[in-house]
Structures are given as C-alpha cells and as structure tokens.
Design an enzyme around this catalytic site. Sequence first.
Site, PDB file in Angstrom:
ATOM      1  N   ASN A   1       0.804  -1.235   0.000  1.00  0.00           N
ATOM      2  CA  ASN A   1       0.000   0.000   0.000  1.00  0.00           C
ATOM      3  C   ASN A   1       0.832   1.279   0.000  1.00  0.00           C
ATOM      4  O   ASN A   1       0.345   2.336  -0.383  1.00  0.00           O
ATOM      5  CB  ASN A   1      -0.903  -0.068   1.250  1.00  0.00           C
ATOM      6  CG  ASN A   1      -1.618   1.213   1.541  1.00  0.00           C
ATOM      7  OD1 ASN A   1      -2.588   1.540   0.861  1.00  0.00           O
ATOM      8  ND2 ASN A   1      -1.143   1.971   2.521  1.00  0.00           N
TER       9      ASN A   1
ATOM     10  N   TYR B   1       2.244   8.021 -12.057  1.00  0.00           N
ATOM     11  CA  TYR B   1       1.297   7.358 -11.147  1.00  0.00           C
ATOM     12  C   TYR B   1       0.324   6.483 -11.936  1.00  0.00           C
ATOM     13  O   TYR B   1       0.048   5.347 -11.550  1.00  0.00           O
ATOM     14  CB  TYR B   1       0.553   8.444 -10.364  1.00  0.00           C
ATOM     15  CG  TYR B   1      -0.327   7.948  -9.245  1.00  0.00           C
ATOM     16  CD1 TYR B   1       0.224   7.374  -8.099  1.00  0.00           C
ATOM     17  CD2 TYR B   1      -1.713   8.083  -9.306  1.00  0.00           C
ATOM     18  CE1 TYR B   1      -0.585   6.944  -7.056  1.00  0.00           C
ATOM     19  CE2 TYR B   1      -2.529   7.666  -8.270  1.00  0.00           C
ATOM     20  CZ  TYR B   1      -1.962   7.095  -7.142  1.00  0.00           C
ATOM     21  OH  TYR B   1      -2.767   6.667  -6.110  1.00  0.00           O
TER      22      TYR B   1
ATOM     23  N   THR C   1      -7.308  11.235   2.875  1.00  0.00           N
ATOM     24  CA  THR C   1      -6.131  10.891   3.680  1.00  0.00           C
ATOM     25  C   THR C   1      -5.281  12.167   3.831  1.00  0.00           C
ATOM     26  O   THR C   1      -5.517  13.150   3.116  1.00  0.00           O
ATOM     27  CB  THR C   1      -5.327   9.782   2.992  1.00  0.00           C
ATOM     28  OG1 THR C   1      -4.902  10.266   1.714  1.00  0.00           O
ATOM     29  CG2 THR C   1      -6.157   8.522   2.794  1.00  0.00           C
TER      30      THR C   1
END
Length: 263
Positions: free
Chosen positions: A89, A154, A189
Amino acid sequence: MRLKDKVALISGSGSGIGEATAKRLAAEGAAVVVVDLNEEGATRVAGEIRSAGGTAEALVANVGNPPEVEHMIKFATDKFGQLDILHNNAIRLYTGRVGEMTLEHFRKAVEIGLTAYWYATRCALGVMVPRRKGAIINTGSVSGLAGDYGLGAYNAIKAGVINLTRATAIESARKGLRCHAVCPGIILTPPILKSRRALPEMAQRSEQAVPMGRCGEPIEIANVVLFLASDEASYVTGTCIVADGGLMAHTGMPSITGGGADW
Ligand SMILES: NC(=O)c1ccc[n+]([C@@H]2O[C@H](COP(=O)([O-])OP(=O)(O)OC[C@H]3O[C@@H](n4cnc5c(N)ncnc54)[C@H](O)[C@@H]3O)[C@@H](O)[C@H]2O)c1
C-alpha cells in the site's frame, strides 16, 4: 472476529488508508505488522491498536530497499509465526506531465509504487506457498484504470499494480493463495486533505465529478480490504474492486438533459 489467528503486514500503514486498514484488520482479530518509513506514524498506529486491545508491532522500513523488504517479511514470521495477509500500500506520489518529468522522477515512482509491490509479493509467496494459505492485496487506484493530467507516472505504476495482481492471482490460484487489487477513488487521507487546503477550487471540482458527490473516507477502503483478506472472499481472486463513489462509472461527458436541447 473475521480474522482470528491471522497475521497481516501492511506497508505504508503509518497514515491514511494503510492506517485505517491496520486498525480495521486488528479489530477483527488479526495480529498486524505496521510498516512505514515514517517512524512516528508506525509507532503511533501500532500503539493505538494495542491500546484498543489489539495486537500490533511497528516496523520502520523502506519498501524501496529490497533487503528491508526481506527483513519485514521475516520480522512478521519471527514475531507471529506466519504471514496470512500482505497489503502492499505504501506510495510516494510524484506529479508531473509526461512530457516534462525527469527520468529519475519516473524511475523513483516505479521503484516504490511497482517494483516494491512485486518484490514484497515475491518474498511473501516464499512463506505463503508452503502453507498453501494467504491473501495478497495491492492498493491500486482509479488512476490505474484511466489517465489523469499531471499524474502520468502514477497512472503507469497503478496500471502495472493492477496487472501484477492478475498475474500473481493466476499463478498462485492452485497453490491456495488469492491476490486482489483495491482501487480507491478520492479518499480523504492526509496528502489529499493537504492538497484540498492548498487548492480548494480543484477540491470542489473533483468532488463534483464523483456521482455520490463526496470523497471517500479511509475506513471505506479498509472495509473492502477486510473483505478481500477474509475467508469470505474464498472464491475471489485476480479482481480489482473499485471503491470510488461511482467516479469510474461516468464517461466524463456533461448531462444532456435539462439544457433545452432539441434532438
Ligand atoms: N488517498 C487517495 O485518494 C488515494 C486514491 C487512490 C489510491 N490511493 C493509494 O492508497 C495508498 C495509500 O495512500 P494514502 O492516501 O493513504 O497516503 P498516505 O500518505 O496517507 O500514506 C502513505 C504512507 O506510505 C508511507 N511510505 C511512503 N514511502 C514509503 C516507503 N518507501 N516505505 C515505506 N513506507 C512508505 C508514508 O510514510 C505514509 O505513511 C497509495 O498506494 C495510494 O496510491 C490513495
């Protein structure tokens, strides 16, 4: 307790989605190894799990460094005797347009976001295959399913993570193992909250693009990981579960109703 007697290792669990997952899995009975580059985060999360009555150990490790990855798998089996769940992760996000980013930038992104996931998987298979038991869960992203402006590296690594998941799943399916990807949309987050404070207009526009009209909470991804990690997912492997409030269900085209159009 859905994960009684299971041992889970979660990279990047000193913050965000990894933190929520570590706490959720621990609450369901798993002993958790909280791995993060950030010592404060790893120590805090492991401490909070223990304070809540769970079992956790913190480990500071850089998943981009292969000897540290080997050590983290050994740490889990030394501490808890086995490894049932690996959640890859951790990430370091590199932004930049495809035509502008540097070679070093791209290589670094691949090293942490894809090579590290493969290497941890390889090491975990070494302990899971002999027991014919285990679930490997990779954090993908909706950005692995379509492109974003300014996130080319990404996009590439997350697409790679999703297909690495499928390859791992088919190769390990007859060895008793499962492998999954969870693909979050926009989740609140710390890095996302920070970018929203810096760019409030972009935050508002991205929220509007989500059919549910809101961003997700880390726990909403942790709940998906919990299902995939549990025996309830016994016939699920190689899939990519999208949890994005409907973002990927939309083509991106504006509404054609209500505008007075004459067809
Ligand atoms: N937040 C979102 O909107 C979102 C959307 C889609 C996918 N994701 C994915 O979710 C995962 C977690 O992201 P997050 O938003 O929770 O971020 P986060 O920054 O809150 O957590 C990431 C953690 O990884 C750690 N880390 C970074 N590099 C590391 C390394 N080399 N070794 C060990 N630990 C390292 C960081 O210290 C941090 O604690 C990532 O894979 C990300 O791509 C997030």
